[in-house]
Design an enzyme around this catalytic site. Sequence first.
Site, PDB file in Angstrom:
ATOM      1  N   GLU B 324       1.041  -1.328  -0.048  1.00  0.00           N
ATOM      2  CA  GLU B 324      -0.027   0.061   0.083  1.00  0.00           C
ATOM      3  C   GLU B 324       0.880   1.329   0.022  1.00  0.00           C
ATOM      4  OE1 GLU B 324      -3.024   1.040   3.397  1.00  0.00           O
ATOM      5  OE2 GLU B 324      -4.320   0.673   1.502  1.00  0.00           O
ATOM      6  N   HIS B 353       7.914 -26.849   1.798  1.00  0.00           N
ATOM      7  CA  HIS B 353       7.322 -27.934   1.552  1.00  0.00           C
ATOM      8  C   HIS B 353       5.930 -27.481   0.288  1.00  0.00           C
ATOM      9  CE1 HIS B 353       9.294 -31.182   3.747  1.00  0.00           C
ATOM     10  NE2 HIS B 353       9.329 -29.984   4.581  1.00  0.00           N
ATOM     11  N   LYS B 457     -13.981   1.496  -3.711  1.00  0.00           N
ATOM     12  CA  LYS B 457     -15.220   1.547  -3.003  1.00  0.00           C
ATOM     13  C   LYS B 457     -16.202   2.469  -3.615  1.00  0.00           C
ATOM     14  CE  LYS B 457     -12.244   2.236   1.183  1.00  0.00           C
ATOM     15  NZ  LYS B 457     -11.662   3.415   2.196  1.00  0.00           N
TER      16      LYS B 457
END
Lengths: 529, 529
Positions: B324, B353, B457
């Site tokens: 950000e 793994h 938004k």
Amino acid sequence: MALSKTALWARFQQSYVEHPSIGLALDLSRVDFPDGFLATMAVPAGRAFAAMEALEKGAIANPDENRMVGHYWLRNPALAPTPALRAEIEETNAALKAFAADVHAGTIHGADGTFRNVLVIGIGGSALGPQFVANALGQPKADKITPYFFDNTDPDGIDRTLARLDGQLGRTLVVVISKSGGTPETRNGMLEAKAAYERAGLSFGAHAVAVTGVGSKMDQYAIQNGWLKRFPMWDWVGGRTSETSAVGLLPAALQGIDIDGFLAGAKACDEVTRVADAAKNPAMRLALAWYFLTEGRGARDMVVLPYKDRLELFSKYLQQLVMESLGKELDLDGRVVNQGIAVYGNKGSTDQHAYLQQLREGVPNFFAVLVEVLQERTGPSIEVEPGATSGDFLGGFLLGTRDALYEKGRQSVTLTVRDVSPSSVGVLIALFERAVGFYASLVRINAYHQPGVEAGKKAAAGVLSLQSRGIEFLRANAGKSFTADALAGALGAADQAEPLFKILTRLAANGRGVKVTGGAGTQAAFAAA
Amino acid sequence: MALSKTALWARFQQSYVEHPSIGLALDLSRVDFPDGFLATMAVPAGRAFAAMEALEKGAIANPDENRMVGHYWLRNPALAPTPALRAEIEETNAALKAFAADVHAGTIHGADGTFRNVLVIGIGGSALGPQFVANALGQPKADKITPYFFDNTDPDGIDRTLARLDGQLGRTLVVVISKSGGTPETRNGMLEAKAAYERAGLSFGAHAVAVTGVGSKMDQYAIQNGWLKRFPMWDWVGGRTSETSAVGLLPAALQGIDIDGFLAGAKACDEVTRVADAAKNPAMRLALAWYFLTEGRGARDMVVLPYKDRLELFSKYLQQLVMESLGKELDLDGRVVNQGIAVYGNKGSTDQHAYLQQLREGVPNFFAVLVEVLQERTGPSIEVEPGATSGDFLGGFLLGTRDALYEKGRQSVTLTVRDVSPSSVGVLIALFERAVGFYASLVRINAYHQPGVEAGKKAAAGVLSLQSRGIEFLRANAGKSFTADALAGALGAADQAEPLFKILTRLAANGRGVKVTGGAGTQAAFAAA
């Protein structure tokens, strides 16, 4: 570069395909395929279909390890290439269901009564699937048994999990999962758990179950120590595709998850993705989208964003499935290709508040895989604004983010499932397993081996051996101090000064038989303590 | 390309720097800096030091939003640019410690007695820090209060957390964290929690605390509804750098974590990283390594691998802090640069793994940040092999992986801390905060705004508004069916057919006032139900 909303709707109508039999829809409208892309890929896609058909029929699809690749048989044993294999699968599934039923009924129980907890000890392919499914399908306070995990060899991490189980070991079943039976992290976790049972005055073997290859070290250990039960793993099931084997099914069945529904979902998805028509096959469409988006060479990362808390671990699960399968140095002809697709992600809309900023505006080095879940919750919702629920916001954020990304030329794929249920989780796992298999064919690599993993293990073994030699020497020369350089020289391993420095620094910090007697940094002198 | 072990030891001795005052060491020996790299970066590094100094003195370091950037003052209030700010910080810290003490003592309590749980409601910068610290420093079964989180607007996710708290709400304190006071996910979570308290016959306000900007919507709501307490957030603290403000301190103090130690660690690290000498400053060395490794343009991803379970959420925390802050379209001159560094990771040796295969052999599009923790556990260890503990394996895997990667030309940075304690977690947070600030100066971007987040938004708000209009229209035309196309036309929003289709499909799947009356896929017809 981005299309208008009207043009996008036209493209959506063409590239949004529903598969009602498995409750899945795949939307590729935010992938900027050039005209005729599918046609140009017809030959490699055809080869991928043929390779997959051969694999499903029992070909040696993992030639380096001379192994068949049989995870698709696990949910449809009738497809197994021999009656013996079919019987083994069916018998194992029946046995683990019977075992779970006995555990739930209390017929099989711990020293202190009916089992309430299961401690799963495994790592990688023996942990990521069980963790994903336990989190996706568990019901807090309603699960028949509560799952816990050891998935590392961190002593403090082991202690934290044991603290949560303090006083409850007599009602805790331990499931040790290691295909090879020789994974050190899992062996260590098993020994740490055993020590905890012994400190509590309990027999470890009377609380332990193994999932491992028949005849492996772990299998022999389980026999010798009278463990409750052993379930087999087969060499034709890879760790990262083992979730529909006993590796995934046993922990899930113990937790109380409907494993028949889970297997049925995977089987139904296999049927849909077996169709050798790229336009109708969601796994092939996904693989072709990855191929286009990453330019067939991992040029972009895959950011996985399920808009549902229960699917939070899906990106970690896919990280292994995709990266271990596709991250390969050599292609099938032995040419250096350095393939792979990096995968990361967590969940929406949470991650929008973490890194949407970079996804929209920053380095354009990714594409997104959005996962939409239609079911909001099982009960009714309150309104958080007139007419709107929390779920409407979640849905709105998914669409809003998809558009905010596409406006800036950031492409995405959207998968829709009806709910998070045993069946739909089975569908998602089977879908990505097959997409990965197809993609590997498209770029001509072996998806089923992992030659790069050995190097780290060998290097680690070298470090442990060096540690023994270093400590032994310091003890034999008690009272004398040595810098890392001096010790390396004395051991006849002049090129090992750096690992010796790192090892001794750590041992000294833990008061484990070594102390710093003077000097600083890389010139510190160490002696036996 | 890779150096011999002897040459690496020589380079290690030069590029491994210990900072004993903060228990930190930074090893850049696996970064292939060309000769004289530091010298070539002297001018931009000098500019970064100067910019940081000005920022710390109260300059408007976030010019777009006309704000100071003051997170460094939070742990050393004497540095705040005015006595009033200093007093506000000190008073807030004292007030939250007093509040936590009253809660622990039971002076402040819930309807059913002393608080045992805290439900933290926040997202992004108001969740990732508290979650990281709660997980890193919590002691299962020994914490004074057990933390729970709502960090999304997923109804099912909310229900799962409420199920865990079933019957305990009268002993659960709710901390609602929203800097702006207007974050919809947080507002929704607060309303869902409030509804749960009301269903349980409890007063929500009597169990609720706000951390928010003075005068924000949330602040006003808390006043009007008689909440227990409010703590301030300031416009000069960004969400992603708010862990040493009340955002992080209040949940930590309630859990029983030593926040004085945490703040002291961050303060001490600030002192070490304030030194304007690149060779001696670990934050600048880290920033310069990132600059070299990503070619100053995000050319490689940062894979964060702490070898310690308690630091498992560090990569998620850093994902936000780094992505950000650095993921920006424009530089300080307004030129399009599309900057950023993608961050992912989890923990070692677990992740070996999962995707070491790709890291070692696949796309070389990353560098690794390994975090070593010297302390293995607090008590003694069993031997899992003669002379070797689980911790020796963990340490061995770290070194083995670092070498396995470097042999293949994959570079890495290794950070070492003594333990995972309040102090060392404070150090790690402060170190990366400053490294991010320095790096932003090196590439000439504003690290402290997030202009790209608004678009998603706004688009989401548009979707919600479209949903209202669509439902209203269907209700007004009850008994008639409309395809998404027809409905869009009828609403005078012909370009909104796609979001309408998505919205109506979801509402129909949830039985929320809409049903499918015929057709299939994008031609489905919808009507009011």
